[in-house]
Design a protein around this motif. Structure first.
Motif, PDB file in Angstrom:
ATOM      1  N   HIS A   1       0.816  -1.207   0.000  1.00 32.45           N
ATOM      2  CA  HIS A   1       0.000   0.000   0.000  1.00 32.45           C
ATOM      3  C   HIS A   1       0.850   1.257   0.000  1.00 32.45           C
ATOM      4  N   VAL A   2       0.223   2.344  -0.483  1.00 34.62           N
ATOM      5  CA  VAL A   2       0.874   3.656  -0.450  1.00 34.62           C
ATOM      6  C   VAL A   2      -0.005   4.566   0.399  1.00 34.62           C
ATOM      7  N   PRO A   3       0.473   5.010   1.564  1.00 37.24           N
ATOM      8  CA  PRO A   3      -0.372   5.831   2.426  1.00 37.24           C
ATOM      9  C   PRO A   3      -0.441   7.291   1.984  1.00 37.24           C
ATOM     10  N   ILE A   4      -1.495   7.677   1.272  1.00 33.87           N
ATOM     11  CA  ILE A   4      -1.671   9.094   0.929  1.00 33.87           C
ATOM     12  C   ILE A   4      -2.992   9.559   1.533  1.00 33.87           C
ATOM     13  N   GLY A   5      -2.931  10.524   2.429  1.00 35.50           N
ATOM     14  CA  GLY A   5      -4.146  11.052   3.059  1.00 35.50           C
ATOM     15  C   GLY A   5      -4.846  10.007   3.911  1.00 35.50           C
ATOM     16  N   PRO A   6      -6.158  10.244   4.229  1.00 32.32           N
ATOM     17  CA  PRO A   6      -6.858   9.306   5.102  1.00 32.32           C
ATOM     18  C   PRO A   6      -7.166   7.964   4.438  1.00 32.32           C
ATOM     19  N   VAL A   7      -7.188   7.959   3.091  1.00 31.23           N
ATOM     20  CA  VAL A   7      -7.483   6.705   2.379  1.00 31.23           C
ATOM     21  C   VAL A   7      -6.244   6.283   1.575  1.00 31.23           C
ATOM     22  N   PRO A   8      -5.641   5.136   1.901  1.00 30.86           N
ATOM     23  CA  PRO A   8      -4.424   4.737   1.195  1.00 30.86           C
ATOM     24  C   PRO A   8      -4.719   3.988  -0.106  1.00 30.86           C
ATOM     25  N   ILE A   9      -3.696   3.893  -0.977  1.00 34.29           N
ATOM     26  CA  ILE A   9      -3.837   3.066  -2.184  1.00 34.29           C
ATOM     27  C   ILE A   9      -3.379   1.660  -1.794  1.00 34.29           C
ATOM     28  N   VAL A  10      -4.257   0.675  -1.984  1.00 33.02           N
ATOM     29  CA  VAL A  10      -3.920  -0.714  -1.636  1.00 33.02           C
ATOM     30  C   VAL A  10      -4.216  -1.635  -2.818  1.00 33.02           C
ATOM     31  N   LEU A  11      -3.635  -2.831  -2.770  1.00 33.70           N
ATOM     32  CA  LEU A  11      -3.890  -3.804  -3.835  1.00 33.70           C
ATOM     33  C   LEU A  11      -5.062  -4.720  -3.505  1.00 33.70           C
ATOM     34  N   THR A  12      -5.680  -4.497  -2.323  1.00 38.14           N
ATOM     35  CA  THR A  12      -6.774  -5.376  -1.910  1.00 38.14           C
ATOM     36  C   THR A  12      -7.893  -5.392  -2.954  1.00 38.14           C
ATOM     37  N   ASN A  13      -8.251  -4.192  -3.463  1.00 41.98           N
ATOM     38  CA  ASN A  13      -9.390  -4.180  -4.409  1.00 41.98           C
ATOM     39  C   ASN A  13      -9.096  -4.925  -5.705  1.00 41.98           C
ATOM     40  N   LEU A  14      -7.806  -5.038  -6.054  1.00 44.06           N
ATOM     41  CA  LEU A  14      -7.459  -5.849  -7.228  1.00 44.06           C
ATOM     42  C   LEU A  14      -7.909  -7.300  -7.004  1.00 44.06           C
ATOM     43  N   PHE A  15      -7.650  -7.796  -5.801  1.00 50.10           N
ATOM     44  CA  PHE A  15      -8.017  -9.189  -5.503  1.00 50.10           C
ATOM     45  C   PHE A  15      -9.515  -9.352  -5.241  1.00 50.10           C
ATOM     46  N   VAL A  16     -10.160  -8.263  -4.793  1.00 55.15           N
ATOM     47  CA  VAL A  16     -11.621  -8.309  -4.630  1.00 55.15           C
ATOM     48  C   VAL A  16     -12.267  -8.460  -6.007  1.00 55.15           C
ATOM     49  N   LEU A  17     -11.771  -7.669  -6.967  1.00 52.90           N
ATOM     50  CA  LEU A  17     -12.286  -7.769  -8.338  1.00 52.90           C
ATOM     51  C   LEU A  17     -12.015  -9.161  -8.909  1.00 52.90           C
ATOM     52  N   LEU A  18     -10.808  -9.649  -8.638  1.00 56.46           N
ATOM     53  CA  LEU A  18     -10.425 -10.977  -9.135  1.00 56.46           C
ATOM     54  C   LEU A  18     -11.324 -12.065  -8.530  1.00 56.46           C
ATOM     55  N   ALA A  19     -11.657 -11.889  -7.242  1.00 58.70           N
ATOM     56  CA  ALA A  19     -12.551 -12.855  -6.578  1.00 58.70           C
ATOM     57  C   ALA A  19     -13.910 -12.881  -7.266  1.00 58.70           C
ATOM     58  N   GLY A  20     -14.440 -11.682  -7.580  1.00 62.43           N
ATOM     59  CA  GLY A  20     -15.724 -11.596  -8.271  1.00 62.43           C
ATOM     60  C   GLY A  20     -15.650 -12.230  -9.649  1.00 62.43           C
ATOM     61  N   LEU A  21     -14.556 -11.953 -10.367  1.00 61.91           N
ATOM     62  CA  LEU A  21     -14.410 -12.462 -11.736  1.00 61.91           C
ATOM     63  C   LEU A  21     -14.237 -13.980 -11.769  1.00 61.91           C
ATOM     64  N   LEU A  22     -13.461 -14.505 -10.826  1.00 62.45           N
ATOM     65  CA  LEU A  22     -13.152 -15.941 -10.858  1.00 62.45           C
ATOM     66  C   LEU A  22     -14.198 -16.797 -10.148  1.00 62.45           C
ATOM     67  N   LEU A  23     -14.699 -16.270  -9.016  1.00 65.04           N
ATOM     68  CA  LEU A  23     -15.574 -17.106  -8.188  1.00 65.04           C
ATOM     69  C   LEU A  23     -17.063 -16.822  -8.383  1.00 65.04           C
ATOM     70  N   GLY A  24     -17.379 -15.703  -9.057  1.00 68.59           N
ATOM     71  CA  GLY A  24     -18.788 -15.359  -9.240  1.00 68.59           C
ATOM     72  C   GLY A  24     -19.342 -14.599  -8.040  1.00 68.59           C
ATOM     73  N   SER A  25     -20.645 -14.280  -8.117  1.00 67.15           N
ATOM     74  CA  SER A  25     -21.220 -13.382  -7.099  1.00 67.15           C
ATOM     75  C   SER A  25     -21.258 -14.022  -5.707  1.00 67.15           C
ATOM     76  N   ARG A  26     -21.703 -15.271  -5.623  1.00 65.82           N
ATOM     77  CA  ARG A  26     -21.904 -15.886  -4.306  1.00 65.82           C
ATOM     78  C   ARG A  26     -20.584 -16.084  -3.552  1.00 65.82           C
TER      79      ARG A  26
END
Lengths: 251, 180
Positions: free
Chosen positions: B26-51
């Motif tokens: 992560h890169v801490p800029i301001g109160p909300v940092p840039i993280v790679l978590t959302n990359l894997f959240v998107l990947l989870a949705g794409l690979l595993l589906g909604s449920r």
């Protein structure tokens, strides 16, 4: 050499023998104290952490060596906080873009994160994954409509994968370096050659875990028979809670 | 328990583990940092589906809530979940669901993936920015300026990488399903 931080390390210390449910509640209590920004609490939590590491007879030197990458991360975080936080600069070092508030905020943030990480490493090192899973099932059992056994399994698997992915990342990085891949300065190319193998290896491992669970006949409907928390363990937890309350009033 | 169901359980746990690892980059800029978590959240949705994508993101939040340091920069605990960035964390669950749902409706095609990651990424802000505004008492303009605009370029990159990774890995998952 294999990474040992965030893995279970077998032992026979009192902390290893302490009931996982008590350890879990103890961890929750300590985490709650870390929400504070009081330096006195941080000092107390640091002393407590080092004492617990001492009593658990864990190879602290090896664990600290494994945490090098986290130290770098904490240092980068510290630099960001120091430079980006507005406030009064030091009169003698006015040319440095460092504020007093930033220095204090950065130090406290890194101290707190270091402590959280330290307690997490200690907890995973002295608690068997199976005990943690059983403790979670025990805690979630009273909540209706919740598949507690599945959640317990998923949490223990997540923690297991978390440390295994870090291991995979280290192995892939070393293999990449051995093939002189680190000479390539293009970050996208680097990411491609690192991210994909890590993801592929992780998925292959997930498949192995699935087959292992199937071959052991994993079922969700088998009732979990956990013994009651032994009284001495419960008393230790109550004493620990009492100490924290005492410190609360002192601070 | 059927092997198929067990496989989804294990894969969801793996994706939650990847989300936790992503939070350490992560890169801490301001109160909300840039993280790679959302990359894997998107990947989870794409690979595993909604449920199972939603289950995976929910599991990540649960592991963080019980005190394990899996949120950005090694943070954890219920207090962090209810802090200024809590909305973004809850937004991950919505993001995984939306990405998975759209991806499923388009039968995991490229176009479905692209639409899914765009709407999914925006859903994180749909929860995160109002939450940030509510907790920090800042104005709407400031909340959008601090909590969304600096991350859009990074999010576009992460979304692109998620699609590339999903396309590269999906044949592996399909092969495993066919082996049954």
């Amino acid at each position: 050499m294999a990474r040992i931080a965030l893995h279970y390390l077998p032992g026979d210390s009192p902390l290893h023998r302490w009931d996982a449910r008590c350890k879990f509640f103890g961890l929750l209590m300590v985490t709650a104290t870390l929400v504070q920004t009081s330096i006195s609490w941080f000092i107390f939590d640091s002393i407590l952490l080092f004492s617990l590491f001492f009593f658990s007879r864990l190879p602290l030197k090896n664990i600290l060596r494994d945490l090098n990458s986290w130290m770098i991360l904490l240092f980068v975080l510290f630099l960001f906080q120091v430079v980006l936080t507005p406030g009064d600069r030091f009169p003698s070092l006015s040319w440095l873009p460092i504020s007093k508030d930033g220095l204090l905020l950065g130090s406290l943030t890194c101290w707190r994160l270091g402590l959280i990480l330290g307690y997490a490493v200690l907890f995973t090192a002295v608690t068997r994954p199976r005990d943690l899973r059983d403790a979670l099932i025990w805690i979630l059992k009273p909540i209706p409509m919740l598949p507690e056994r599945r959640i317990g399994l998923m949490v223990s698997l997540t923690l297991r994968f978390f440390s295994r992915i870090l291991d995979h990342a280290e192995e892939v990085r070393l293999a990449h370096r051995a093939r002189l891949g680190d000479r390539n300065k293009n970050p996208f190319r680097k990411a491609k050659f690192l991210a994909l193998p890590i993801l592929r290896r992780s998925i292959l491992q997930a498949e192995e875990v699935t087959l292992a669970l199937v071959s052991r006949g994993f079922r969700e409907d088998i009732p979990l028979r956990l013994s009651k928390i032994p009284l001495p363990h419960l008393i230790s937890l109550v004493i620990f809670f009492g100490i924290l309350i005492g410190v609360w009033f002192l601070v | 328990m059927p092997v198929e169901k067990l496989r989804w359980i294990v894969l969801s746990s793996l994706m939650a583990g990847l989300m936790a690892v992503g939070a350490y980059i992560h890169v801490p800029i301001g109160p909300v940092p840039i993280v790679l978590t959302n990359l894997f959240v998107l990947l989870a949705g794409l690979l595993l589906g909604s449920r199972w994508g939603t289950a995976s993101a929910g599991l990540y939040l649960f592991v963080g809530a019980i005190g394990v340091p899996v949120f950005y920069g090694g943070k954890g605990g219920l207090a962090h979940l209810l802090g200024p960035t809590g909305g973004y964390l809850f937004g991950f669950v919505l993001c995984a669901w939306i990405t998975g749902f759209i991806s499923e409706r388009f039968r995991y095609s490229m176009i479905g993936g692209v639409i899914g990651v765009i709407i999914g990424s925006l859903a994180v802000y749909g929860l995160g920015v109002p939450w940030l505004k509510m907790i920090t008492k800042m104005s709407w303009n400031k909340a959008w300026m601090i909590g969304m605009f600096p991350f859009l370029i990074g999010d576009a990159l992460k979304a692109a990488v998620a699609i590339i990774l999903a396309r590269a890995v999906r044949p592996m998952l399909n092969r495993q399903h066919m082996n049954e």
